[in-house]
Design a protein around this motif. Structure first.
Motif, PDB file in Angstrom:
ATOM      1  N   UNK A 159       0.824  -1.200   0.000  1.00  0.00           N
ATOM      2  CA  UNK A 159       0.000   0.000   0.000  1.00  0.00           C
ATOM      3  C   UNK A 159       0.860   1.252   0.000  1.00  0.00           C
ATOM      4  N   UNK A 171      -3.788   4.439  -1.201  1.00  0.00           N
ATOM      5  CA  UNK A 171      -4.200   3.930  -2.490  1.00  0.00           C
ATOM      6  C   UNK A 171      -4.939   2.611  -2.321  1.00  0.00           C
ATOM      7  N   UNK A 197      -2.110  -6.239  -4.693  1.00  0.00           N
ATOM      8  CA  UNK A 197      -2.145  -7.598  -4.111  1.00  0.00           C
ATOM      9  C   UNK A 197      -1.170  -8.463  -4.890  1.00  0.00           C
ATOM     10  N   UNK A 202      -9.077   4.056  11.043  1.00  0.00           N
ATOM     11  CA  UNK A 202      -9.320   3.656   9.668  1.00  0.00           C
ATOM     12  C   UNK A 202     -10.278   2.472   9.667  1.00  0.00           C
ATOM     13  N   UNK A 205     -11.410  -0.788   7.326  1.00  0.00           N
ATOM     14  CA  UNK A 205     -10.915  -1.599   6.222  1.00  0.00           C
ATOM     15  C   UNK A 205     -11.884  -2.741   5.967  1.00  0.00           C
ATOM     16  N   UNK A 233     -10.503  -7.159   1.652  1.00  0.00           N
ATOM     17  CA  UNK A 233     -10.024  -7.026   0.284  1.00  0.00           C
ATOM     18  C   UNK A 233      -9.858  -5.605  -0.194  1.00  0.00           C
ATOM     19  N   UNK A 234     -10.087  -4.641   0.703  1.00  0.00           N
ATOM     20  CA  UNK A 234      -9.966  -3.225   0.336  1.00  0.00           C
ATOM     21  C   UNK A 234      -8.858  -2.568   1.145  1.00  0.00           C
ATOM     22  N   UNK A 235      -8.506  -1.356   0.748  1.00  0.00           N
ATOM     23  CA  UNK A 235      -7.477  -0.617   1.473  1.00  0.00           C
ATOM     24  C   UNK A 235      -8.114   0.164   2.622  1.00  0.00           C
ATOM     25  N   UNK A 236      -7.319   0.584   3.600  1.00  0.00           N
ATOM     26  CA  UNK A 236      -7.868   1.348   4.732  1.00  0.00           C
ATOM     27  C   UNK A 236      -8.430   2.689   4.291  1.00  0.00           C
ATOM     28  N   UNK A 267      -9.768   6.349   5.891  1.00  0.00           N
ATOM     29  CA  UNK A 267      -9.782   7.189   7.084  1.00  0.00           C
ATOM     30  C   UNK A 267     -11.212   7.576   7.454  1.00  0.00           C
ATOM     31  N   UNK A 316      -8.963  -0.076  12.250  1.00  0.00           N
ATOM     32  CA  UNK A 316      -7.553   0.051  12.597  1.00  0.00           C
ATOM     33  C   UNK A 316      -7.310   1.365  13.326  1.00  0.00           C
ATOM     34  N   UNK A 369      -5.919  -4.089  14.746  1.00  0.00           N
ATOM     35  CA  UNK A 369      -7.262  -3.997  14.197  1.00  0.00           C
ATOM     36  C   UNK A 369      -8.278  -4.762  15.017  1.00  0.00           C
TER      37      UNK A 369
END
Lengths: 115, 111
Positions: free
Chosen positions: A92, A107, A111, B36, B38, B41-44, B46, B88, B104
């Motif tokens: 990331x 972003x 993966x 954060x 999450x 399968x996704x990004x954190x 805010x 998180x 987390x």
């Protein structure tokens, strides 16, 4: 907040090869960072990408394995070198708008799976 | 001792109830605190940040900070199934402008 684009979004690689991940921010940012998130784990900071100078690496991460470039205030790359299955993770990129005290935005991540 | 600690959960909450998440940190010089969310399968993403002691509210979310106790919490009011995610806690340590993340807390909101 800055919009951060990462590519590739995912990849499957052979062991021993290298992959470069790109991170593009839609505005100039002071701080850019690279993190790793191993399966089922939280985020671990790999390094701070410094514009115009060498990246600052965290304990346990070295430049030979994770070379980082940051040629300007909107772009950075992370290379994962000589990959092994242990490098299978999500990588990331994040950026902070003004200085390190400001919230970091991430972003979508890359993966990475190593066969 | 980990620098930032969270209960891993899962924290199971009925829909409409309040979810209470806790985070403790070890560095007394920590300046800024972030939550954060999450999804798998996704990004954190805010959702809250807090710099001063006390409460900070944003919609259904309230962050609470107690620097003397080195404790930060997140309350989610009127929990919805869409709030089911891992939350998180991240702390900006005094040296180096680096974020340190807790492990987390997984939250499950049951209809």
């Amino acid at each position: 907040s800055a919009v951060i684009s990462q590519k590739p979004s995912r990849d499957i690689c052979q062991r021993g090869t290298s992959l470069t991940i790109q991170c593009q921010v839609d505005s100039q940012v002071t701080m850019m960072f690279w993190y790793r998130q191993q399966p089922g784990q939280s985020l671990t900071l790999i390094a701070t990408a410094n514009q115009g100078s060498e990246a600052t690496y965290e304990s346990g991460f070295v430049i030979d394995k994770f070379p980082i470039s940051r040629p300007n205030l909107t772009f950075s790359t992370l290379t994962v070198s000589n990959m092994s299955p242990e490098d299978s993770s999500i990588y990331l990129c994040s950026a902070a708008d003004r200085n390190g005290n400001q919230p970091q935005h991430f972003g979508d991540g890359t993966r990475l799976s190593i066969l | 001792q980990k620098e930032v600690e969270q209960n891993s959960g899962p924290l199971s909450v009925p829909e409409g109830a309040i979810a209470s998440l806790n985070c403790t940190y070890s560095d007394q010089g920590s300046q800024s605190f972030f939550w954060y969310r999450q999804y798998s399968g996704k990004s954190p993403e805010l959702i809250m940040f807090i710099y001063s002691n006390g409460d900070k509210e944003d919609g259904r979310f309230t962050a609470q900070l107690n620097k003397a106790s080195q404790y930060v919490s997140l309350l989610i009011r009127d929990s919805q199934p869409s709030d089911s995610a891992t939350y998180l806690c991240a702390v900006l340590v005094a040296a180096g402008n680096k974020l340190t993340f807790g492990g987390g807390t997984r939250v499950l909101v049951k209809p």
